[in-house]
Design a protein around this motif. Structure first.
Motif, short mmCIF file in Angstrom:
data_model
loop_
_atom_site.label_atom_id
_atom_site.label_comp_id
_atom_site.label_asym_id
_atom_site.label_seq_id
_atom_site.Cartn_x
_atom_site.Cartn_y
_atom_site.Cartn_z
N ARG A 63 -1.13 -1.88 -23.45
CA ARG A 63 -1.71 -2.22 -22.16
C ARG A 63 -2.90 -1.32 -21.81
N ALA A 66 -5.60 -2.91 -23.74
CA ALA A 66 -6.02 -4.18 -23.13
C ALA A 66 -6.76 -3.95 -21.83
N GLY A 67 -6.77 -2.71 -21.34
CA GLY A 67 -7.44 -2.43 -20.08
C GLY A 67 -6.65 -2.88 -18.87
N LEU A 68 -5.35 -3.06 -19.05
CA LEU A 68 -4.52 -3.48 -17.93
C LEU A 68 -4.03 -2.30 -17.12
N ILE A 69 -3.85 -1.16 -17.78
CA ILE A 69 -3.51 0.05 -17.05
C ILE A 69 -4.43 1.17 -17.54
N ALA A 70 -4.59 2.17 -16.72
CA ALA A 70 -5.48 3.26 -17.09
C ALA A 70 -4.67 4.39 -17.69
N ASN A 84 -13.08 -0.03 -17.83
CA ASN A 84 -12.63 0.18 -16.46
C ASN A 84 -12.19 -1.15 -15.88
N GLY A 85 -11.21 -1.74 -16.53
CA GLY A 85 -10.75 -3.08 -16.16
C GLY A 85 -10.32 -3.77 -17.43
N ALA A 86 -9.90 -5.03 -17.30
CA ALA A 86 -9.39 -5.76 -18.46
C ALA A 86 -10.43 -5.77 -19.58
N PRO A 88 -12.83 -6.83 -22.18
CA PRO A 88 -13.50 -8.13 -22.29
C PRO A 88 -13.43 -8.75 -23.70
N VAL A 90 -10.76 -8.83 -25.90
CA VAL A 90 -9.46 -9.09 -26.51
C VAL A 90 -8.76 -10.25 -25.82
N ALA A 91 -7.81 -10.83 -26.55
CA ALA A 91 -6.89 -11.79 -25.96
C ALA A 91 -5.50 -11.29 -26.29
N MET A 92 -4.53 -11.75 -25.55
CA MET A 92 -3.19 -11.19 -25.72
C MET A 92 -2.15 -12.29 -25.85
#
Lengths: 462, 578
Positions: A63, A66-70, A84-86, A88, A90-92
């Motif tokens: 995660r 994936a940029g979902l959490i820092a 600094n965010g999701a 751009p 990658v796909a999950m």
């Protein structure tokens, strides 16, 4: 989406995580590390597996990437740009599929492209191609609820691949599926990946429209089947224990000696940590009792599961390979290793390399009748399971032999997260109850000492 | 969820115990009411609409027209409620700072008896549209709106914050825009609770419709064309037969709205259910099936598609449904402190102003009196709940456990619960006048006319949700008689009963405002209670007293909810949920 520039040496790095540390804050303000200084580089043309038990923070790491959490410290970069965010690029693919139940298969697949403002005609073409590729032809207008688990995960793959991501992240994509379906889908994935790779690694290919795959798994077999590299993570906190290269050609044969050796090596690494635990169990009991419940957490094992493992082991002559047991029982690391940990902690078994061996203590437990087995178990948990020992001691110290569970939860929160503190106490309660050491009143949240003989101190409890 | 869920939805009451922020909010609401009161113009005659009649015609031939006008008000209020729900819930769920104030605010707002404040809102709206009856119209719609909006907002907010984590992550990693996320994920996943709560709140709102169409401001009565004012006029004439006709029209209207609107909505919302459910007890609607087979869906969809595409493009600049991963901590803390300080200061200033206002007018002493009156009304609510429980729990269990009976009884109870009890007041009042019964006792009956159904409704839902294997097990073990009630049935329906009890109590408090003062023909009955206090204060446009009465009633409702119902609810959730 791709720029086919002249490749530089560093150009093929898609995602780079450097010294990623993630700590969660416990309710009383302490920092609880989940990931500790993990670095990882994902390059074009490779499949990397993150393998670890529960508590290794492998999903947390995914995660972060994936940029979902820092991350609490450290950086994650996509193509050299810090996130600094999701992410751009990658796909999950999710363990639970994460499909929107109110959209059809095609609408689900198109959604991500719609977010990227892909024109409608192109969107439809790409979606249909992805649906076709993943073997969902004819199901375009079906709703996810109408599909089986395996088919749903295919939609998950189609949705992820339709946007032609730079890297495909997979979070235990097969673990919600039954064994055969999982094997089937895994096999197809390998075929598609290799089909794509043959047309030119690192390049965009019609076969498999992504350049790299990062898969999180707790299934050793899955990691060895799929990955070019396996990163083995330790638990509490997660650190990289080892990085293994897998050079076997795909599709890989389970009976290949190289394959078996690799599986054994992984088991060896994952149980290697246990040697410390084993040492602790074998030295003088005084030293163990000096260990606190936080130093030596209880493994998430039920008494039933533990005795099942010991019985199987006993029936197999007292010694067997962990990989074999797991294979025969269709167990995954998360299922088996807590039981092994518990057996080792309670000195009922020892682990040597990737083999497990039953001890005399374990054998006695298996052949005893219920009551003697309970007595033996009570003796062992008090001596070797620090939390159970601490609870019994604390209950003895009170006047009426009862304590609120909040007391123990408060203590546990110093070393564990809120949820984990609860888990630890639940395990201790399950063990203590079975051993008839103490009772638990769930309604009032109270632990009460079980007194084998009539109370001598007077009936203060009533 | 069983085919008809509990009302209000579970999340509404599953909230933490009293905190300081609630106190601030409670005071804040009082300040808000006070502000409204100050905004209301000094009541000069020119401001009052001159052409609005004080009474509508009681010619039964006018009834269809009145019914349509009433229905229109209901649906306008519903649309406003949905818009409010979307905006308010989204703000509360997505803006961390705002949520700290918005959710307790909502919690208190749903306990404020808006009916008591009707006069004040009327004058406020009249000042917006001086000299026209549009102000009255707005005030009526506003009253209906307040009966619908809070529950819907809570339900939708709850679905937003309990969204599955994987769907949230999928939406973020797909990089949906804010607009796309709202319509593709947020609204669909909240559709079922929204529709169910909308339906139930709509039912409850008929009461407010009937009460708000005929309003007395400054000893002058105004009536809007509608079924509620028709009944009010008929009552004044003492014509029970005309009231009866209106009741028939009302029943037809309630049933028609259910069949033609809510049933199809509920059946349609099923498509947004995430998990597969047993196909057997899926809500169905003949009307929806007909609609689906017709050309209507295609006819609507065709022009809607380009509009949707355009909106999708236009809203792109609002950005992705993402929040930056890292924020400077110091700045965030400073912002928090600043925000909290600002809100507290504003509330404190308002409270000070309100208290001085009351003090200058020498009304502060009224609080003690109002609390005493509140005690009387509280007693009525308690008696009502006890009687309603004794009567309706056994009946509800019997209905709920007999599938055949509940199939027939369900729609009937739903109509009963929706039916505005205040239309029945004339009959009850005639009865009181005839028998000489005091309204001090009779008021309980009037309040019960509307409130009791929530208990019955929820008990039925609870009883029909008891798993059949449990019932079979009890039967096989020979558990019967009192033991069966004590160990099996009562624990099993307890959570549903608590939900019903909270709603019934809230309804009863609100009803007290119209039930403790009733007129029929030339008879005028009044009970000793807070409801009567508020009602007469607003009839005389004695605004300070209205403010005091409403604030005291809110304190009662919030206090009892916090000290009693919430605790019961927590026990029910922890111990007795199946």
């Amino acid at each position: 989406m791709t720029d086919d520039n002249v490749p530089h040496a560093a150009d093929n790095v898609i995602v780079e995580a450097e010294h990623v540390t993630k700590t969660f804050t416990t309710p009383d303000g302490r920092a609880l590390p989940v990931l500790d200084g993990v670095s990882l580089t994902l390059r074009e043309g490779e499949i990397v597996a993150l393998l670890g038990k529960s508590g290794s923070g492998k999903s947390t790491l995914l995660r972060c990437i994936a940029g979902l959490i820092a991350p609490s410290s450290g950086t994650v970069q996509y193509r050299g740009e810090p996130l600094n965010g999701a992410n751009p690029g990658v796909a999950m693919v999710f363990q639970s599929f994460a499909l929107l139940p109110w959209l059809t298969v095609q609408q689900n697949v198109e959604l991500a492209m719609q977010a990227r403002d892909v024109p409608e005609a192109e969107r439809r073409d790409k979606a249909l191609r992805a649906i076709d590729l993943i073997g969902l032809d004819g199901f375009e207008s079906a709703y996810p609820k109408e599909l089986s688990g395996g088919m749903r995960q295919r939609v998950g793959f189609a949705r992820a691949l339709a946007v032609e991501p730079d890297a495909l992240l997979m979070d235990e994509p097969f673990s919600a599926l039954d064994v055969l379906t999982a094997a089937n889908l895994r096999g197809e994935l390998v075929k598609m990946w290799d089909g794509g790779a043959r047309e030119g690694a690192g390049k965009h290919s019609r076969g498999f429209p992504t350049k790299a795959v990062l898969i999180v798994t707790h299934n050793i077999d899955e990691a060895v089947q799929l990955a070019d590299r396996i990163l083995v993570l330790s638990s509490n906190p997660g650190r990289i224990l080892a990085e293994l290269r897998v050079d076997l050609p795909r599709p890989r044969d389970k009976r290949d000696p190289g394959y078996e050796e690799l599986v054994d090596t992984v088991y060896d690494i994952l149980t290697g940590r246990e040697s410390a635990l084993e040492k602790a169990a074998q030295i003088a009991p005084a030293a163990v009792s000096a260990m606190t419940p936080v130093d030596l957490p209880l493994p998430a094992a039920s008494v039933g599961g533990l005795s099942g493992l010991l019985e199987i082991l006993d029936a197999r002559g007292g010694r067997d390979g962990l990989a074999e047991i797991a294979e025969d029982l269709n167990f995954e690391v998360d299922d088996l290793l807590p039981l092994v940990d518990a057996a080792v902690m309670l000195t009922m078994a020892t682990v040597a390399g990737s083999d497990i061996e039953i001890t005399d203590e374990g054998h006695t437990f298996v052949v005893s009748a219920t009551d003697p087995a309970k007595e033996q178990f009570a003796r062992l948990v008090v001596r070797h399971a620090p939390l159970v020992g601490a609870i019994v001691k604390a209950l003895h110290a009170t006047k009426d032999g009862s304590l609120r569970e909040g007391f123990f939860l408060d203590l546990l929160r110093r070393g564990f997260s809120e949820d984990e503190a609860r888990n630890q106490l639940d395990i201790a309660i399950a063990w203590g109850r079975w051993a008839e050491l103490f009772a638990y009143d769930a309604e009032r949240g109270e632990l009460i000492l079980e007194v084998p003989e009539p109370v001598v101190t007077g009936g203060s409890r009533l | 969820m069983a085919s008809w869920g509990m009302f209000p939805s579970r999340g509404v009451w599953r909230r933490p115990a009293f905190r300081w922020v609630d106190a601030v909010v409670l005071v804040g609401v009082a300040v808000l009411l006070f502000g409204l009161l100050r905004l209301a113009p000094s009541l000069n005659a020119p401001f009052l609409p001159s052409q609005a009649p004080s009474q509508v015609s009681t010619d039964p031939a006018e009834l269809p027209y009145y019914a349509v006008r009433s229905l229109l008000r209901m649906f306008i209020a519903l649309v406003l409620s949905v818009v409010f729900t979307f905006v308010y819930s989204t703000a509360a769920a997505r803006l961390p700072r705002a949520s700290k104030a918005l959710i307790p605010l909502l919690d208190i707002l749903q306990s404020v008896p808006v009916l008591g404040f009707l006069t004040v809102t009327v004058t406020a709206f009249i000042s917006l549209f001086p000299g026209s009856s549009l102000g009255l119209e707005c005030a009526s719609i506003f009253a209906i709106f307040t009966a619908m909006a809070w529950n819907m907002t809570f339900a939708f907010y709850q679905s937003l914050v309990s969204q599955p984590r994987d769907l949230d992550e999928a939406a973020r990693i797909m990089r949906l825009t804010k607009w796309q996320r709202f319509w593709r994920l947020d609204v669909p996943s909240g559709m079922i609770p929204l529709v169910w709560n909308g339906m139930m709140s709509f039912g409850g709102a008929w009461f407010f419709l009937a009460a708000s169409e005929s309003i007395t401001v400054l000893k002058h009565t105004y009536a809007l064309p509608g079924i509620g004012s028709y009944v009010a006029a008929a009552m004044q004439q003492g014509s029970l037969s005309k009231v009866a006709i209106a009741i028939v029209v009302m029943v037809v209207m309630v049933i028609a709205v259910n069949i033609l609107f809510w049933r199809p909505m509920v059946a349609w919302a099923e498509r947004f259910r995430a998990e597969e459910s047993a196909a057997a007890d899926k809500p169905r609607s003949v009307v929806l099936d007909l609609l689906r087979r017709s050309v209507v869906p295609a006819a609507v969809a065709r022009p809607a598609r380009p509009v949707g595409r355009l909106l999708d493009k236009l809203t792109r600049p609002f950005g992705l449904a993402e929040h930056p991963l890292s924020k400077p901590l110091v700045r965030q803390r400073t912002g928090d402190v600043f925000f909290a300080g600002l809100v507290t200061a504003a509330v404190a200033f308002g409270a000070w102003r309100a208290v001085t206002y009351l003090h200058v007018r020498g009304d502060l002493g009224q609080f003690g009196h109002a609390f005493l009156l509140g005690g009387a009304t509280f007693g009525r609510v308690v008696v009502l709940l006890i009687f309603a429980t004794l009567i309706w729990v056994p009946v509800g269990v019997w209905i709920g456990m007999n599938p055949k009976v509940s199939r027939i009884a369900q729609p009937v109870v739903q109509v009963l619960a929706s039916f505005p009890a205040n239309l029945l007041f004339p009959f009850a009042t005639a009865f009181f006048v005839a028998t000489g019964m005091s309204l001090n006792i009779g008021g309980i009956l009037l309040m019960a006319l509307g409130a009791q159904w929530y208990i019955l409704f929820n008990v039925i839902a609870g009883a029909s949700a008891i798993p059949s294997d449990l019932r079979e097990a009890m039967q096989l073990m020979g558990v019967g008689g009192w033991l069966r009630w004590k160990r099996f049935i009562l624990p099993a329906i307890f959570p549903a009963y608590v939900t019903g009890g909270i709603t019934a109590a809230g309804g009863a408090w609100n009803a007290s405002i119209v039930a403790e003062v009733v007129s029929y023909g030339k008879h005028h009955l009044e009970a000793y209670g807070l409801g009567a206090y508020i009602a007469s204060a607003s009839a005389n446009s004695d605004f300070p007293k209205v403010l005091i009465g409403v604030v005291v009633m809110s304190v009662y409702v919030v206090g009892v909810n916090r000290l009693f119902w919430r605790r019961l609810y927590a026990i029910a959730e922890a111990r007795y949920s199946l």
